[in-house]
Design a protein around this motif. Structure first.
Motif, PDB file in Angstrom:
ATOM      1  N   ALA A  28      11.853  17.913  12.370  1.00  0.00           N
ATOM      2  CA  ALA A  28      11.035  16.868  11.746  1.00  0.00           C
ATOM      3  C   ALA A  28      10.920  15.644  12.640  1.00  0.00           C
ATOM      4  N   GLY A  29      11.618  15.664  13.758  1.00  0.00           N
ATOM      5  CA  GLY A  29      11.500  14.542  14.683  1.00  0.00           C
ATOM      6  C   GLY A  29      12.150  13.263  14.176  1.00  0.00           C
ATOM      7  N   MET A  57       3.987  14.006  18.154  1.00  0.00           N
ATOM      8  CA  MET A  57       4.185  15.071  17.166  1.00  0.00           C
ATOM      9  C   MET A  57       3.156  14.951  16.052  1.00  0.00           C
ATOM     10  N   TYR A 105       2.101  15.463  12.160  1.00  0.00           N
ATOM     11  CA  TYR A 105       2.670  15.555  10.821  1.00  0.00           C
ATOM     12  C   TYR A 105       1.543  15.729   9.814  1.00  0.00           C
ATOM     13  N   ASP A 134       7.390   9.868  16.058  1.00  0.00           N
ATOM     14  CA  ASP A 134       8.544  10.527  15.440  1.00  0.00           C
ATOM     15  C   ASP A 134       8.431  10.390  13.921  1.00  0.00           C
ATOM     16  N   LEU A 135       9.449  10.895  13.219  1.00  0.00           N
ATOM     17  CA  LEU A 135       9.384  10.883  11.759  1.00  0.00           C
ATOM     18  C   LEU A 135       9.319   9.455  11.205  1.00  0.00           C
ATOM     19  N   ASP A 136      10.016   8.530  11.849  1.00  0.00           N
ATOM     20  CA  ASP A 136       9.994   7.149  11.363  1.00  0.00           C
ATOM     21  C   ASP A 136       8.573   6.596  11.336  1.00  0.00           C
ATOM     22  N   LEU A 177       6.565   8.373   8.592  1.00  0.00           N
ATOM     23  CA  LEU A 177       6.916   7.882   7.252  1.00  0.00           C
ATOM     24  C   LEU A 177       6.337   6.493   7.022  1.00  0.00           C
ATOM     25  N   PRO A 236       6.434  18.109   9.204  1.00  0.00           N
ATOM     26  CA  PRO A 236       6.075  18.260  10.614  1.00  0.00           C
ATOM     27  C   PRO A 236       5.224  19.515  10.785  1.00  0.00           C
ATOM     28  N   GLY A 255       4.283  25.371  20.931  1.00  0.00           N
ATOM     29  CA  GLY A 255       4.516  25.298  22.366  1.00  0.00           C
ATOM     30  C   GLY A 255       3.260  25.378  23.220  1.00  0.00           C
TER      31      GLY A 255
END
Lengths: 417, 118
Positions: A155-156, B1, B3, B88-90, B93, B111, B116
């Motif tokens: 989830a990073g 990334m 999400y 990133d997730l932070d 969110l 995510p 790859g």
């Protein structure tokens, strides 16, 4: 070795960006040390472990199927390895534990997982030890930890100290995890867990000082722990605060706690941990139970209620009120909390005690019975049973013969409250 | 990334098109999109028609079975989605929390699987 575990692991995670890989490699390095160190401990054991762990990581990454994706990591690691060998591995390993604490206590993880991951990664407790502390199966705890590490990777969840905007709530979740560890230790009389919690908070304070809530938490834990040896008697029965032999308190620890909470409050940024510590400090200052500063304590509880909607705080405020005003006044406040706390031992125990002091014996008996039913702790249970036996005797004397029949009737009445 | 933010809400929670509340309601979404653009967050997303327009199907033994929606007795239904490209997730969110659906209903952040590829 346990002292070094968290520091080495944090540094490895910072390099490898992979919790599981870092943990496996550190474990490999420790196994290697068992082989090599009997023949001579290296001059810089931490540096040695770090270097071996990194080489293990290179091996593991090379063997892994996802080779091409991970190649840059291997190159970086090999460069670090070369640099380390040239510098004779003597330089200091960077302290990345602050990042590790915040990652392990990330709000995207379940609270229990945060606790388990903190104990595993920072304190180096084994999965078995953590499972035991939380009365879980080893396999369930192992699975929880594996899932957590997978979530962090997939989830990073960043391996970072949170930014200014998030700092307050994120610090609070770290402090909450530490306090949960402490309470688990306190209620199970596990001195190791209590010590781990205090050590973690000290570490947090060292790494990022000037946080009055961190100081408040340390103070609260020290003050609570200072009473630990007085709270259970020789027969393993809980001794309530008003009956405790205050000579058994650890006065040095209490005094440290008081100094710390005063220092924290002087910063002018009060918070729930500082306020709870201030209440504990007032208890620790009183020469005897009757000298307790109830007026100040009730005022601090009022302040605390502004910070938290936790009904347990309101319950404790009501108990303090019972000593400042009267048990009858407090009983109304306690009864009002039944919806929130009806399934908790502390609610029924507090109610039972008020009813006992009011000499409402049959109702007190009923409340004691409920409290005993909900009690997880053997010492508490034994204490409540003693109080129940006394209350039953009083009830029988007041109500005359055939107490069981009368008890049943009054129970029915009490339960319809 | 990448999400995916799945937006769950009680259906018919929003105002009718053309009602006086419609303008301010849409303004919140537009403001959200502007924030994403302003902060350089690449995103895409769509709202969905209500769950009674949904059809589920499965193929078993070569035979297609269909089911008419809505499917669950839960109050909140999937009402739309975003794909957010975040560090990133932070960060994911943070931007999920700014979405109006977070105040009206619930947002689930998942995510997107990294296969790859490029």
């Amino acid at each position: 070795m346990r002292d070094d575990w968290g520091r080495l692991l944090a540094a490895l995670i910072a390099t490898l960006r992979d919790f599981q890989l870092a943990e496996d490699c550190l474990q490999d390095a420790l196994t290697s040390a068992l082989d090599h160190w009997p023949r001579g401990v290296p001059q810089n054991p931490q540096g040695w472990l770090m270097q071996v762990a990194r080489r293990k990581a290179i091996d593991r990454l090379r063997r892994s199927k996802a080779l091409d994706q991970k190649l840059p990591d291997v190159a970086v690691l090999m460069e670090m390895d070369r640099a380390d060998s040239e510098a004779d591995a003597a330089h200091e390993i960077p302290d990345e534990r602050l990042r590790l604490i915040f990652t392990a206590c990330h709000p995207a993880l379940d609270e229990k997982t945060q606790v388990a991951l903190t104990l595993r990664t920072l304190c180096g407790l084994t999965t078995g030890e953590i499972a035991q502390a939380f009365l879980d199966q080893d396999t369930a705890m192992a699975q929880r930890l594996v899932r957590a590490k997978q979530k962090i990777a997939k989830a990073g969840i960043p391996f970072e100290v949170p930014q200014k905007d998030d700092w307050g709530p994120r610090l609070n979740s770290v402090l909450t995890v530490i306090y949960l560890i402490f309470n688990e230790g306190y209620s199970a009389d596990n001195a190791d867990l209590m010590a781990e919690a205090i050590r973690l908070a000290d570490l947090l304070d060292d790494l990022r000082g000037d946080e009055p809530e961190t100081m408040g938490l340390i103070a609260l834990m020290k003050l609570t722990r200072s009473r630990a040896s007085a709270r259970v008697d020789g027969a393993g029965v809980t001794v309530p605060l008003d009956q405790q032999d205050r000579r058994l308190w650890d006065h040095q620890l209490a005094s440290d706690g008081r100094d710390l909470v005063s220092a924290a409050l002087r910063r002018g940024r009060p918070g729930p941990f500082q306020l709870q510590a201030a209440i504990a400090a007032l208890h620790s200052e009183a020469a005897g139970f009757e000298d307790t500063g109830w007026h100040e304590i009730v005022l601090i509880y009022d302040r605390l209620c502004e910070f938290t909607a936790n009904p347990v705080v309101r319950l404790n405020r009501a108990v303090a009120l019972s000593y400042l005003v009267s048990p009858a006044d407090a009983l109304d406040a306690v009864n009002a909390l039944e919806g929130d706390l009806g399934q908790y031992q502390s609610f029924h125990a507090a109610r039972a005690d008020l009813l006992r002091r009011m000499q409402h014996w049959p109702e007190a008996c009923w409340a004691y019975m409920r409290a005993i039913e909900l009690s997880r702790n053997m010492s508490d249970r034994a204490f409540l049973q003693q109080r129940l036996d006394c209350a039953k005797k009083e009830a029988e004397q007041k109500l005359g013969p055939s107490p069981t029949g009368r008890m049943k009737r009054s129970n029915a009445k009490a339960s319809s409250l | 990334m990448k999400y995916m933010a799945l937006l769950y809400d009680v259906e018919d929670n929003g105002p009718e098109y053309g009602s006086p509340e419609w303008g301010p309601y849409m303004a919140r979404w537009e403001a959200y999109h502007e924030t994403l653009v302003k902060n350089g967050i690449e995103f895409s997303g769509e709202p969905l028609e209500p769950s009674q327009t949904a059809t589920r199907l499965k193929v078993r033994g070569g035979k297609t079975e269909t089911m008419d929606g809505p499917f669950m007795e839960t109050k909140e239904q999937l009402g739309g989605f975003y794909i957010l490209d975040c560090k990133d997730l932070d960060e994911a969110l943070k931007y999920a929390a700014l979405c109006p659906a977070a105040e009206d209903g619930t947002v689930e952040v998942r995510p997107v699987m990294d296969l790859g590829g490029a």
